[in-house]
Design a protein around this motif. Structure first.
Motif: not given
Length: 203
Positions: A30, A33-34, A93-94, A97, A101, A105, A163-164
């Motif tokens: 995470a 990728c984020l 990545t989705e 998140a 995530g 974040v 973002q999340l």
């Protein structure tokens, strides 16, 4: 009374994303990728996740072999970053998140909020991270401690939600309230429940 902090090393598999072998792998993937524009060294990642360099190195080897991260050397320093050419990285990545995530974040956003002394993830997300069975968390609950302006918290919550892709609820308390929570049943419950320290306390 101290909050019950969480240890990823107690778990062999991930409750947030059971396809993953361990919570550490979820946190590492995470984070990388984020933050696709960033390169991270193995020592930097080991410090962030409070594990040995060898543990990070083993995960990095597996991710590089799978083509999910790009591994390159700059002198004696090995750097990792997300591999955008891999078609799996964007959907992965989705998914990350929505699962791991919140760590990646919020650990970026909250330290920049003026007056914030401590911050914790709690509620259903923290319960799944701690290994408690249950449905996937639908929202993210955050408790912050300190003299923080509401507009700053609202801005951080909005940025995190963007973002999340899910609601982020931030609950603010003063340092005195957090230090002596006996008069507030909610704070007593938070202290007795799983929680993940984001700012101001060790994981």
């Amino acid at each position: 009374m101290t909050i019950r902090s969480l240890s990823r090393r107690r778990q062999n598999t991930s409750r947030l994303l059971p396809l993953l072998r361990s919570p550490l792998l979820g946190e590492l993937m995470a984070w990388i990728c984020l933050h696709p524009e960033m390169n991270y060294s193995l020592p930097e990642l080991a410090r962030r996740f409070k594990v040995s360099r060898s543990a990070i190195g083993k995960e990095a080897d597996r991710l590089a072999e799978a083509g999910l991260v790009r591994s390159e050397w700059r002198g004696n320093l090995r750097l990792l970053r997300a591999e955008p050419a891999n078609p799996l990285v964007r959907p992965l990545t989705e998914v990350l998140a929505l699962t791991y995530g919140p760590i990646a974040v919020l650990a970026d956003l909250l330290p920049a909020v003026p007056g914030l002394a401590e911050a914790y993830l709690y509620g259903s997300w923290a319960a799944r991270y701690a290994g408690e069975p249950g449905p996937p968390p639908q929202e993210v609950d955050v408790l912050v401690v300190g003299d923080v302006d509401e507009s700053d918290l609202a801005g951080a919550a909005d940025a995190a939600e963007h973002q999340l892709g899910r609601p982020v609820n931030i609950y603010r308390v003063s340092s005195m309230e957090w230090r002596w929570p006996e008069r507030d049943p909610f704070l007593m419950w938070v202290r007795a429940s799983p929680a993940f320290a984001l700012v101001g306390a060790p994981r």
